[in-house]
Scaffold this motif. Structure first.
Motif, PDB file in Angstrom:
ATOM      1  N   PRO A 142     -35.581 -34.402 -29.886  1.00 52.03           N
ATOM      2  CA  PRO A 142     -36.741 -35.321 -29.776  1.00 52.03           C
ATOM      3  C   PRO A 142     -36.599 -36.580 -30.623  1.00 52.03           C
ATOM      4  N   VAL A 143     -35.798 -36.495 -31.710  1.00 51.43           N
ATOM      5  CA  VAL A 143     -35.664 -37.658 -32.590  1.00 51.43           C
ATOM      6  C   VAL A 143     -34.978 -38.802 -31.857  1.00 51.43           C
ATOM      7  N   VAL A 144     -34.151 -38.440 -30.869  1.00 49.29           N
ATOM      8  CA  VAL A 144     -33.425 -39.461 -30.127  1.00 49.29           C
ATOM      9  C   VAL A 144     -34.384 -40.267 -29.247  1.00 49.29           C
ATOM     10  N   VAL A 148     -42.739 -43.724 -27.702  1.00 46.90           N
ATOM     11  CA  VAL A 148     -43.408 -44.039 -26.443  1.00 46.90           C
ATOM     12  C   VAL A 148     -43.069 -42.976 -25.403  1.00 46.90           C
ATOM     13  N   VAL A 149     -41.779 -42.643 -25.347  1.00 42.97           N
ATOM     14  CA  VAL A 149     -41.349 -41.610 -24.402  1.00 42.97           C
ATOM     15  C   VAL A 149     -41.971 -40.268 -24.784  1.00 42.97           C
ATOM     16  N   HIS A 199     -41.161 -35.489 -35.525  1.00 44.84           N
ATOM     17  CA  HIS A 199     -41.044 -35.676 -36.973  1.00 44.84           C
ATOM     18  C   HIS A 199     -40.261 -34.522 -37.620  1.00 44.84           C
ATOM     19  N   ILE A 200     -40.515 -33.285 -37.155  1.00 41.52           N
ATOM     20  CA  ILE A 200     -39.857 -32.117 -37.738  1.00 41.52           C
ATOM     21  C   ILE A 200     -38.333 -32.255 -37.648  1.00 41.52           C
ATOM     22  N   GLY A 201     -37.852 -32.674 -36.474  1.00 40.89           N
ATOM     23  CA  GLY A 201     -36.408 -32.825 -36.296  1.00 40.89           C
ATOM     24  C   GLY A 201     -35.835 -33.902 -37.209  1.00 40.89           C
ATOM     25  N   TYR A 202     -36.595 -34.963 -37.361  1.00 44.68           N
ATOM     26  CA  TYR A 202     -36.176 -36.095 -38.192  1.00 44.68           C
ATOM     27  C   TYR A 202     -35.992 -35.646 -39.647  1.00 44.68           C
ATOM     28  N   ILE A 203     -37.032 -35.000 -40.176  1.00 39.05           N
ATOM     29  CA  ILE A 203     -36.989 -34.517 -41.555  1.00 39.05           C
ATOM     30  C   ILE A 203     -35.869 -33.489 -41.710  1.00 39.05           C
ATOM     31  N   MET A 204     -35.731 -32.618 -40.708  1.00 39.86           N
ATOM     32  CA  MET A 204     -34.730 -31.570 -40.765  1.00 39.86           C
ATOM     33  C   MET A 204     -33.327 -32.147 -40.973  1.00 39.86           C
TER      34      MET A 204
END
Lengths: 321, 470
Positions: A142-144, A148-149, A199-204
């Motif tokens: 999802p971070v990719v 908006v998407v 956000h979770i994936g980003y922080i991870m």
């Protein structure tokens, strides 16, 4: 070239870099004139962009926040209305405080729910589970996507009658439809779930990178001393990760302050999804064209943002020293 | 030119009769109208009573060749982003290119809502030569700000093709003409004929019948009134019509332009009346887009929907001609007030205008005017109508024999109306009508329609008071 002689100063002045050069006024410089020109260019060009793209708009915003300019024609002295915009925001504008509170809820949600889950995932993935790579890819995917998407995707999931969630829960058939995006008490949390998904994936990923750099001997030492997994993380790894922790905290704060995309995609930020960033847009660059009022909100958001920005810069500068 | 015809209209109206030009139709207008009223009607773009002359009549004298030019190029900024209307404009453009000596046309299509939201910066920046917009307060606003170019020369060559009602709708506050009206559509209560036949429902003409019909439909397992307000503006259509029926045209327009207070007890009564039907709305309406509401009607899940004629675009999009044939409508029921007689309704007019700040207008001016002239032809507007049957052509020389019963009926109810409004967001100022203003306020009202509205009305008024002078 205005002065051809200065085209290749390095050759006309056969001075080595670092040598002291006697100038006409008797002062000495460590750098050659060529070096200084290069430096000036290297600092000057970014500075120019910085002034044009950041400082000028910021100053304009602050200036415009004292006007009632409607975006048409020139700004005249009659447009200046003093602090009226600010006074109205704090006392008369029914959307300002709700929007402010929604940003605070956003921040609290990310700080106490999404970010800890991201850290937890990072810690779990750091333990080299089977299928590690797959989990990592799934959570990072999802971070990719742009927010908006993400908004479009979740709008489809949350749709009252056609969406996956209500149909999976079986509430469409039973007739007790949950209006995820239309209920003003519910929709903020619905889009916070969507935001967390990313956000979770980003922080991870950020935290995982930090964990990989922790010296493994620290954990071994903790193990030898008889600490269990939880103790090892909380008492040894977490404190060692302090620089990363600050980065995570600042990222979380900035994400909460700049929250915009998803709420705007869902319903232009009305009916329970008011956010400061959206009020700026709806006022100043919408058909409403209340540029002055939008700028005043922007200035308030800027002042609030200075906190995490300064914390972040202080940390970055300290690390680079 | 405007003055003499204006004077004539005032004279006609004062005598209580209006002669529709080029037809034998004489329309009674036995209303006690002051001169101020007449001017107001003209000013607010009322096409009431004049519209009957839409069909038949003689086409406008085309010509005055010196203002138009062939070949060359022209650019169009378009808000026609939905598939039907987009195709309609594309067909018009290719017809124009071949009719005007191969003029190169560049169309910049922007999402309808985005176009509307960015209109100020668009017109103040580098807009296209010609752009799509709406009649009403919003058209006159940009005209008075000097962002659009007057097109009196184009109008003088095409005005014979329009009724006086349309002529009034494209005039700015300064008396100059700023737009060419291309289509319009009424708001009404839409339903499916087969659903009404199956349920043995009768078209209600008054409020009590309307409510008992809703109750009956609910009993029969239908959603009585499809309603979808995620975008915020659909609710404004219902507000408009209840306010018009309950408090009359004059109050409505004065309220929307700030001459009446939102805290007025007459506004309270609108919300009170409205609350009697909100229980019949689609579940979760605040999370639905209008297309989804229209789909409920299309799929026979819902019985009725208060909406604009462009709902038929959704029926066309279903691909089944049988569906479109079933679509019918009736005017919003009477509420038992003196204003029922006005038969007022929202019938927004879409227009094409010429932007003043277009960087290419200097070179393209002739072509832009040729395009506007082309848009004023009935044959051109019919091309658009074929792709977008919810938009009724405005030109007199339109071939109305091709209109299906639905369109004929739409023309009829608009011509029966003695007062016409454009729609909330075209009759009021945009900062007030938008998401921060009335869209949000109405959603708030709809989340608890039976509660007291006095604090909400207070918020509406203080928001109005906070807006800078326009």
């Amino acid at each position: 070239m205005a002065r051809p002689t200065s085209a290749s100063p390095a050759r006309t002045e056969p001075t080595e870099a670092g040598e002291l050069v006697a100038r006409t006024h008797g002062r000495f410089h460590v750098l050659t004139r060529y070096d200084r020109r290069v430096l000036m260019l290297m600092v000057g060009i970014p500075l120019l962009f910085d002034v044009i793209l950041i400082w000028w708009p910021t100053a304009s915003s602050i200036l415009l926040s004292f006007t009632d300019w409607d975006g048409i024609g020139d700004l005249t002295s009659q447009n200046f209305i003093g602090l009226n915009n600010y006074q109205f925001l704090f006392t008369g504008y029914t959307l300002f405080w709700p929007a402010f509170m929604h940003n605070v809820i956003w921040l609290a949600w990310l700080t106490f729910i999404a970010t800890p889950i991201g850290i937890l995932f990072a810690v779990l993935l750091d333990r080299e589970l089977r299928g590690n790579r797959i989990y990592q890819s799934v959570f990072f995917l999802p971070v990719v996507l742009s927010l908006v998407v993400v908004g479009f995707i979740w709008e489809l999931q949350f749709n009252p009658t056609e969406g996956f969630i209500n149909n999976a829960l079986g509430v469409v058939k039973s007739g007790h439809i949950i209006d995820w995006l239309g209920n003003p008490h519910l929709n903020l949390y619905a889009i916070l779930i969507a935001t967390s998904w990313r956000h979770i994936g980003y922080i991870m990923v950020i935290y995982l990178a930090g964990l990989k750099s922790v010296d493994p001997t620290l954990r071994e030492a903790a193990k030898v001393d008889g600490a269990n997994e939880v103790q090892t993380f909380l008492r040894v790894v977490f404190p060692v990760m302090a620089p990363i922790n600050v980065v995570i905290a600042v990222i979380t704060a900035i994400e909460a302050l700049r929250a915009f995309d998803i709420a705007f995609i869902i319903n232009q930020g009305k009916n329970g999804l008011e956010l400061l960033s959206i009020l700026i847009t709806n006022n100043s660059i919408s058909e409403a064209s209340l540029v002055g009022r939008g700028s005043a909100i922007a200035v308030i958001l800027l002042v609030i943002s200075l906190g995490p920005i300064i914390a972040f810069l202080a940390r970055v500068m300290r690390t680079s020293q | 030119m405007g003055d003499s015809s204006e004077a004539k209209r005032v004279r006609h109206a004062a005598s209580g009769r209006i002669m529709v030009p080029n037809t034998g139709i004489e329309l009674p207008l036995n209303l006690d109208l002051s001169r101020r009223d007449i001017l107001k009607i003209a000013g607010y773009g009322s096409l009431a009573a004049f519209i009957a002359a839409c069909g038949g009549g003689s086409p406008g004298s085309s010509g005055s060749a010196n203002v138009t030019a062939k070949g060359g190029s022209v650019s169009i900024g378009s808000n026609a982003s939905d598939p039907g209307v987009k195709k309609g404009l594309a067909d018009i453009v290719s017809a124009f290119t071949s009719a005007n000596g191969g003029t190169k046309v560049r169309v910049n299509t922007v999402d309808h809502g985005t176009f509307q939201n960015t209109i100020t910066s668009y017109l103040g920046g580098t807009p296209e030569d010609v752009f799509t917009w709406f009649s009403g307060h919003r058209m006159r606003f940009f005209a008075s700000k000097g962002l659009v170019a007057p097109i009196d020369d184009v109008w003088s060559s095409v005005k014979g093709n329009f009724t006086e009602g349309f002529a009034a709708s494209v005039k700015g506050d300064d008396g100059h003409v700023y737009a060419v009206p291309t289509d319009y559509y009424p708001w009404a209560v839409f339903y499916r004929k087969d659903v009404f036949a199956a349920g043995n429902y009768k078209v209600p003409t008054n409020w009590d019948d309307f409510k008992s019909l809703c109750a009956q439909m609910k009993k029969d397992g239908l959603i009585p009134l499809a309603f979808a307000d995620k975008d915020g503006w659909p609710a404004q259509g219902t507000f408009d019509i209840i306010n018009l029926r309950l408090n009359g045209y004059d109050f409505h327009i004065e309220l929307l332009t700030g001459k009446q207070k939102w805290t007025d007890s007459r506004v309270t009564s609108v919300f009170k009346k409205w609350s009697e039907i909100t229980q019949y709305y689609s579940p979760a309406f605040a999370g639905l887009k209008w297309e989804q509401g229209a789909d409920q009607l299309l799929r026979k899940q819902a019985g009725m929907m208060v909406f604009g004629l462009f709902i038929s675009d959704e029926f066309t999009a279903s691909g089944s001609k049988a569906d479109l044939d079933q679509l019918d409508f009736f005017p919003f029921p009477d509420l038992g007030t003196q204003y029922d007689a006005e038969k007022a309704l929202d019938a927004p007019i879409d227009v094409f205008m010429m932007s003043k700040k277009s960087p290419t207008l200097g070179a393209d001016s002739g072509q832009a005017k040729a395009f506007l002239e082309f848009m004023a032809k009935g044959s051109t507007q019919s091309i658009y109508w074929q792709s977008s049957p919810g938009s009724i052509p405005t030109a007199k020389d339109t071939d109305t024999s091709q209109f299906p019963a639905l369109t004929q009926k739409a023309v009829q109810i608009v011509s029966n109306a003695k007062r016409i409004t454009q729609f909330f967001d075209r009759d009021s100022r945009p900062d007030y009508a938008g998401p921060d203003g009335m869209q949000g306020f109405l959603l708030k009202y709809l989340s608890n329609p039976s509660g007291s509205t006095s604090s909400l009305q207070g918020q509406m008024q203080s928001f109005w008071d906070s807006l800078p002078p326009e």
